[in-house]
Design an enzyme around this catalytic site. Structure first.
Site, PDB file in Angstrom:
ATOM      1  N   ARG A   1      61.331  67.827  77.470  1.00  0.00           N
ATOM      2  CA  ARG A   1      60.754  68.074  78.644  1.00  0.00           C
ATOM      3  C   ARG A   1      61.183  69.642  78.671  1.00  0.00           C
ATOM      4  NH1 ARG A   1      58.991  63.431  80.808  1.00  0.00           N
ATOM      5  NH2 ARG A   1      60.381  61.764  80.478  1.00  0.00           N
TER       6      ARG A   1
ATOM      7  N   THR B   1      51.073  58.734  77.773  1.00  0.00           N
ATOM      8  CA  THR B   1      52.271  58.382  78.765  1.00  0.00           C
ATOM      9  C   THR B   1      52.461  57.015  78.909  1.00  0.00           C
ATOM     10  OG1 THR B   1      53.461  58.242  80.670  1.00  0.00           O
ATOM     11  CG2 THR B   1      51.146  59.074  80.605  1.00  0.00           C
TER      12      THR B   1
HETATM   13  O1  F6P Z   1      56.863  59.238  81.977  1.00  0.00           O
HETATM   14  C1  F6P Z   1      57.510  58.155  81.310  1.00  0.00           C
HETATM   15  C2  F6P Z   1      58.956  57.645  81.534  1.00  0.00           C
HETATM   16  O2  F6P Z   1      59.224  56.719  80.795  1.00  0.00           O
HETATM   17  C3  F6P Z   1      58.848  57.275  83.161  1.00  0.00           C
HETATM   18  O3  F6P Z   1      58.342  55.848  83.180  1.00  0.00           O
HETATM   19  C4  F6P Z   1      60.448  57.058  83.377  1.00  0.00           C
HETATM   20  O4  F6P Z   1      60.675  57.200  84.781  1.00  0.00           O
HETATM   21  C5  F6P Z   1      60.744  58.533  82.608  1.00  0.00           C
HETATM   22  O5  F6P Z   1      59.820  58.720  81.709  1.00  0.00           O
HETATM   23  C6  F6P Z   1      62.269  58.369  82.132  1.00  0.00           C
HETATM   24  O6  F6P Z   1      62.325  59.866  81.425  1.00  0.00           O
HETATM   25  P1  F6P Z   1      63.471  60.013  80.463  1.00  0.00           P
HETATM   26  O7  F6P Z   1      62.998  59.663  78.940  1.00  0.00           O
HETATM   27  O8  F6P Z   1      63.738  61.556  80.739  1.00  0.00           O
HETATM   28  O9  F6P Z   1      64.817  59.175  81.115  1.00  0.00           O
END
Ligand code: F6P
Length: 319
Positions: A72, A125
Site C-alpha cells: 500500500r 480483493t
Molecule cells: O482489503 C483486504 C483486507 O484483508 C481487509 O479485509 C482487512 O481489513 C485489511 O485488508 C488488512 O490489511 P493489512 O494486510 O494491511 O493488515
C-alpha cells in the site's frame, strides 16, 4: 501496443497469481513485451521493474499470494511519487498498464490513466466490496477458508456446549461474513450493513440450548465491535461459556478456488486484448457469468449493494 506492465497492489488475494499468469501468457502469445512491477506502485516509483518471460509464470496458477509482491504505497499519493512512476514507465516505453487490486489501487490506476498511459484494472480483493462487479477475485477462496474454520469450530463448540465467535475480515463490507455464514450454517452473523442486535443473538443462543442444541457460531465482521467485548456481553446475558477466534490473514492465503482461477484467467486475457484494441481507463467486472467492463471512475464510485435476501435466509435456516 508493444509493451505492457502489470502490478499487484493493496492487500493480496488468492487468484492474483492466476491473473498474472494469464496476462503474461497472453502477451507472449501476441508478441507483446511484458514487464512485472514489484511491490505495487512503490515498484513503479523505485524502478523495481523487470521483463517477464514464459517461465516467469510457470507453476503459479495454484498458488496464493502474488509473485510480484504487493504494497500500500503512501509515496504514490504525492505528486512527486506519481511523476517518478511516470518517468519509469516512459523510460521503458511501457504503453499499457494492468493493475490488480481493490478500491485504493483503482484510484492509483486512475491517476496513471489521467497522465495518458493506457490502463486496465482487475478487481482483486477478498473483501468483495466493489459494487460494480458481482465478484472480486479472491473472495470465493476466502469464503471457503472461513467455511472450513466454521466447521472446525462447530466440532469443538458442540463438544463443550459453548458459543463461538469467529471474527472475519471485510473492512466495511459484510460479504465474507454473510456468504460464509450461510454456507457454513452459522447461527448468527454480525455485519456492518445491519444494526447489531445483542438481544436477538442471546435469545437465539438460549432457545437453541433449551431444545438441546449444543453449539452456536457467531460470525462477526471486523471493525464493528471487539469480539472480546461481545464475548463478555454474551456470557453476562446467557451464562453460556463463549470463546473467540480471530481468523486474520489466514483468509488472505491459500490455493485459489476453481471460480477464482477461472475468472482470473478470463480477466487477465481480456485485459491484454482490450489494450491491444487501444482501449484504456477500464475496470473489468464479472457480471452474470461474463467478463464486462466499465470506466475506472464508474467502478470507484459505484455503491456496493447488500444481499438482503441472503441475510434473511440465515434467520430462517438457523432456528
Ligand atoms: O482489503 C483486504 C483486507 O484483508 C481487509 O479485509 C482487512 O481489513 C485489511 O485488508 C488488512 O490489511 P493489512 O494486510 O494491511 O493488515
Amino acid at each position: 501496443m508493444k509493451s505492457i506492465a502489470i502490478l499487484t497492489s493493496g492487500g493480496d488475494s488468492p487468484g492474483m497469481n492466476a491473473v498474472i499468469r494469464s496476462v503474461v501468457r497472453t502477451c507472449i502469445y501476441n508478441n507483446i513485451k511484458i514487464f512485472g512491477v514489484k511491490f505495487g506502485y512503490d515498484g513503479l516509483i523505485n524502478g523495481n521493474i523487470f521483463e517477464m518471460n514464459i517461465s516467469s509464470v510457470a507453476d503459479i496458477i495454484q498458488k496464493g499470494g502474488t509473485i510480484l509482491s504487493s504494497a500500500r504505497s503512501s509515496c504514490f499519493l504525492t505528486e512527486e511519487g506519481q511523476k517518478k512512476a511516470l518517468e519509469n514507465i516512459k523510460k521503458r516505453n511501457i504503453e499499457g498498464l494492468i493493475v490488480l487490486g481493490g478500491d485504493g489501487s483503482f484510484k492509483g490506476a486512475n491517476v496513471i490513466s489521467n497522465y495518458g498511459i493506457k490502463t486496465i484494472c482487475i478487481p482483486c480483493t477478498i473483501d468483495n466490496d466493489m459494487g460494480y462487479t458481482d465478484y472480486t477475485i479472491g473472495f470465493l477462496t476466502s469464503v471457503n477458508t472461513v467455511i472450513d474454520a466454521i466447521s472446525k469450530l462447530r466440532d469443538t463448540s458442540s463438544s463443550h456446549g459453548r458459543a463461538n465467535i469467529l471474527e472475519v475480515m471485510g473492512r466495511k463490507c459484510g460479504d465474507i461474513a454473510l456468504y460464509s455464514g450461510v454456507a457454513g450454517g452459522a447461527e448468527s452473523i454480525i455485519i456492518p450493513e445491519k444494526d447489531f442486535d445483542l438481544e436477538k443473538i442471546c435469545n437465539k443462543i438460549i432457545s437453541g440450548r433449551k431444545r438441546g442444541k449444543l453449539h452456536h457460531i457467531i460470525v462477526l465482521t471486523e471493525g464493528i465491535l471487539s469480539p472480546y467485548q461481545l464475548k463478555k456481553q454474551i456470557e453476562e446475558k446467557t451464562k453460556i461459556d463463549t470463546r473467540v477466534t480471530v481468523l486474520g490473514h489466514i483468509q488472505r492465503g491459500g490455493t485459489p478456488s476453481s471460480m477464482d482461477r477461472i475468472i482470473a484467467s478470463e480477466m487477465g486475457n481480456e485485459a491484454v486484448k482490450l489494450l491491444l484494441l487501444g482501449k484504456s481507463n477500464l475496470a473489468l467486472a464479472y457480471k452474470n457469468n461474463e467478463v464486462e467492463y466499465v470506466s475506472i471512475e464508474t467502478a470507484i464510485n459505484c455503491k456496493k449493494s447488500f444481499n438482503e435476501k441472503l441475510y434473511e435466509i440465515i434467520d430462517e435456516l438457523s432456528i
